[in-house]
Design an enzyme around this catalytic site. Structure first.
Site, mmCIF file in Angstrom:
data_model
loop_
_atom_site.group_PDB
_atom_site.id
_atom_site.type_symbol
_atom_site.label_atom_id
_atom_site.label_comp_id
_atom_site.label_asym_id
_atom_site.label_seq_id
_atom_site.Cartn_x
_atom_site.Cartn_y
_atom_site.Cartn_z
ATOM 1 C CG HIS A 189 1.028 -11.546 -6.729
ATOM 2 N ND1 HIS A 189 1.318 -11.461 -5.380
ATOM 3 C CD2 HIS A 189 -0.206 -11.010 -6.869
ATOM 4 C CE1 HIS A 189 0.311 -10.896 -4.741
ATOM 5 N NE2 HIS A 189 -0.641 -10.601 -5.628
ATOM 6 C CG HIS A 228 -4.846 -9.550 -8.445
ATOM 7 N ND1 HIS A 228 -5.456 -10.300 -7.465
ATOM 8 C CD2 HIS A 228 -3.696 -9.085 -7.888
ATOM 9 C CE1 HIS A 228 -4.715 -10.283 -6.358
ATOM 10 N NE2 HIS A 228 -3.632 -9.557 -6.589
ATOM 11 C CG PHE A 229 -5.081 -12.087 -15.701
ATOM 12 C CD1 PHE A 229 -4.326 -10.944 -15.440
ATOM 13 C CD2 PHE A 229 -4.574 -13.014 -16.597
ATOM 14 C CE1 PHE A 229 -3.088 -10.739 -16.064
ATOM 15 C CE2 PHE A 229 -3.343 -12.815 -17.233
ATOM 16 C CZ PHE A 229 -2.598 -11.680 -16.960
ATOM 17 C CG ASN A 233 -8.073 -11.403 -5.495
ATOM 18 O OD1 ASN A 233 -7.535 -11.793 -6.520
ATOM 19 N ND2 ASN A 233 -7.968 -10.142 -5.073
ATOM 20 C CG HIS A 286 -1.995 -9.238 1.476
ATOM 21 N ND1 HIS A 286 -2.017 -8.588 0.271
ATOM 22 C CD2 HIS A 286 -2.109 -8.278 2.426
ATOM 23 C CE1 HIS A 286 -2.151 -7.289 0.492
ATOM 24 N NE2 HIS A 286 -2.219 -7.065 1.779
ATOM 25 C CG HIS A 305 2.271 -7.832 -2.083
ATOM 26 N ND1 HIS A 305 2.098 -8.033 -0.742
ATOM 27 C CD2 HIS A 305 1.086 -8.124 -2.663
ATOM 28 C CE1 HIS A 305 0.861 -8.450 -0.522
ATOM 29 N NE2 HIS A 305 0.232 -8.504 -1.668
ATOM 30 C CG ASP A 353 -0.211 -7.211 -6.058
ATOM 31 O OD1 ASP A 353 -1.176 -7.927 -6.377
ATOM 32 O OD2 ASP A 353 -0.228 -6.448 -5.065
ATOM 33 C CG HIS A 406 -8.862 -1.963 -8.815
ATOM 34 N ND1 HIS A 406 -9.731 -2.933 -8.363
ATOM 35 C CD2 HIS A 406 -7.713 -2.136 -8.109
ATOM 36 C CE1 HIS A 406 -9.138 -3.656 -7.428
ATOM 37 N NE2 HIS A 406 -7.905 -3.210 -7.254
ATOM 38 N N GLY A 445 -4.668 -1.163 -5.348
ATOM 39 C CA GLY A 445 -4.051 -1.963 -6.400
ATOM 40 C C GLY A 445 -3.691 -1.131 -7.606
#
Ligand code: NCD
Ligand code: ZN
Ligand code: ZN
Ligand code: ZN
Length: 380
Positions: free
Chosen positions: A17, A19-20, A51, A136, A189, A262, A266, A281
């Site tokens: 998990h 987020h790239f 996402n 989620h 998560h 996760d 940002h 995040g």
């Protein structure tokens, strides 16, 4: 010659998990910067959440993530496909085609609550093609505009509260749907004490339910809001000492199956916005090892369990052969110093974004080398 005196050599880690942000929001992170952070954290496999912009809901996008990951070449970068087109919660994607293209599971992570009818259909479809969905698990009807765990801290600081039942009810729903359909579901998560109890119950019922926990939910509480504003904001929210204690024991005992970071980069300007509108995040890839290692030092678990929750279990979950400590082309392991202390700062964080409440703090446990495909892909 590598001197591994007083170091630990172990299979490298697998994170299902991350987020790239690639494609679409590469000012926060991209597959290259994300891969660098991954190998510095001891990871050689990561699964990218869909996402992105656009969402990973068709074959060319699934192929893009895999091919870009191979081009960068530092670690195995795999995509999770979206459950619904555009992650809008209405029309299921062509999961069979996405799976053939290389999607390792399906999720609409980060999207508003998916209604129970679509979730059941998704569970059945994914299960029927030998895959699974991951949820989620936050009911926005219950969380409203909350930003912090509903409790003393939110009350003291006057922050809009986010009740834990926003998570608990969704975890319960998904467990029930999994029991009814006989199909697998994975809880992303997990963070609340009651949600952990519900997963324990579902497992006792024989449900094909698995759950992951993040490093931050094992380590940080809502007290972070005292020092940090939006940097402490994450979904689900940081909770209490009791919740942390529950997730730690659940991870040690097998109620929670593995750790997933996760990792959610940002940009600084986004995290500087008003608490209500700023994106939730925080980073995770470089902090997971020190945080789980601390659970070993505090006697929640032993090193064998650390390897299970960081590497073997997540690998098996997606049908991947667990990383191997060996010589030659398939060598895939990490060497870490369990006692070296380092500071989390703008230089040591290799992600493009620096959003973590751990900034300025010291952590113990440092990755010294990471091997992938028989080559050194990270050296401290
Ligand atoms: C994630 C993100 O930034 O994409 N944020 C978060 O707070 N966890 C989305 C998600 O994991 O739900
Ligand atoms: Zn999520
Ligand atoms: Zn406290
Ligand atoms: Zn996520």
């Amino acid at each position: 010659v590598i001197d591994a005196t007083e170091k630990i050599v172990c299979p490298s880690f697998v994170d299902l998990h991350v987020h790239f942000r690639d494609p679409g929001q590469t000012y926060k992170e991209d597959i290259e910067s994300g891969s660098k952070a991954a190998v510095a954290g001891g990871y050689t496999t990561v699964v990218c959440m869909p996402n992105t912009q656009p969402a990973l809901d068709d074959v060319p996008l699934i192929r893009y993530v895999i091919e870009r990951g191979e081009e960068v070449g530092l670690c195995r970068v795999l995509p999770a496909g979206a459950i619904t087109k555009g992650r809008k919660g209405r029309e299921l994607t062509e999961m069979a085609l996405l799976k053939d293209a290389g999607a390792v599971y399906f999720t609409d992570d980060g999207a508003p609550v998916m209604d129970s009818f679509i979730m059941r259909k998704a569970m059945e479809y994914a299960g029927s093609i030998g895959s699974f969905v991951a949820d989620h698990c936050e009911d926005l009807n219950l969380s409203q505009n909350g930003v912090a765990h509903e409790g003393e801290i939110a009350a003291a600081l006057g922050l809009p509260p986010l009740p834990p039942e926003a998570e608990d009810t969704m975890v319960a729903r998904d467990c029930v749907l999994s029991i009814q359909t006989g199909m697998p579901v994975h809880i992303c998560h997990i963070s609340s004490r009651l949600a952990v109890e519900i997963v324990a119950w579902a497992k006792a019922m024989g449900a094909k339910v698995t759950a992951e926990v993040t490093p931050h939910h094992l380590y940080l509480t809502d007290e972070e809001f005292l020092d940090f504003s939006c940097v402490a904001k994450v979904s689900p929210p940081l909770r209490t000492h009791e919740d942390i204690e529950a997730t730690r024991w659940a991870l040690a005992s097998g109620i929670i199956d593995f750790v997933a970071t996760d990792h959610a980069p940002h940009a600084h300007h986004e995290k500087m916005q008003d608490l209500q509108v700023c994106p939730p995040g925080m980073l995770g890839l470089q902090f997971a090892l020190p945080i789980v290692l601390e659970l070993v030092k505090k006697d929640y678990m032993d090193l064998t369990r650390l390897v299970e929750v960081m590497s073997t279990n997540p690998a098996k979950k997606i049908g991947l052969r667990p990383p191997q400590i060996k010589v030659g082309e398939t060598a895939e392991f990490t060497i870490f110093d369990p006692f070296e202390t380092w500071e989390v700062n703008e230089d040591t964080i290799l992600s493009k974004s620096k959003n973590t409440p751990l900034l300025g703090r010291k952590l113990t446990g440092k990755v010294k080398y990471t091997f992938y495909n028989g080559k050194i892909v990270y050296k401290d």
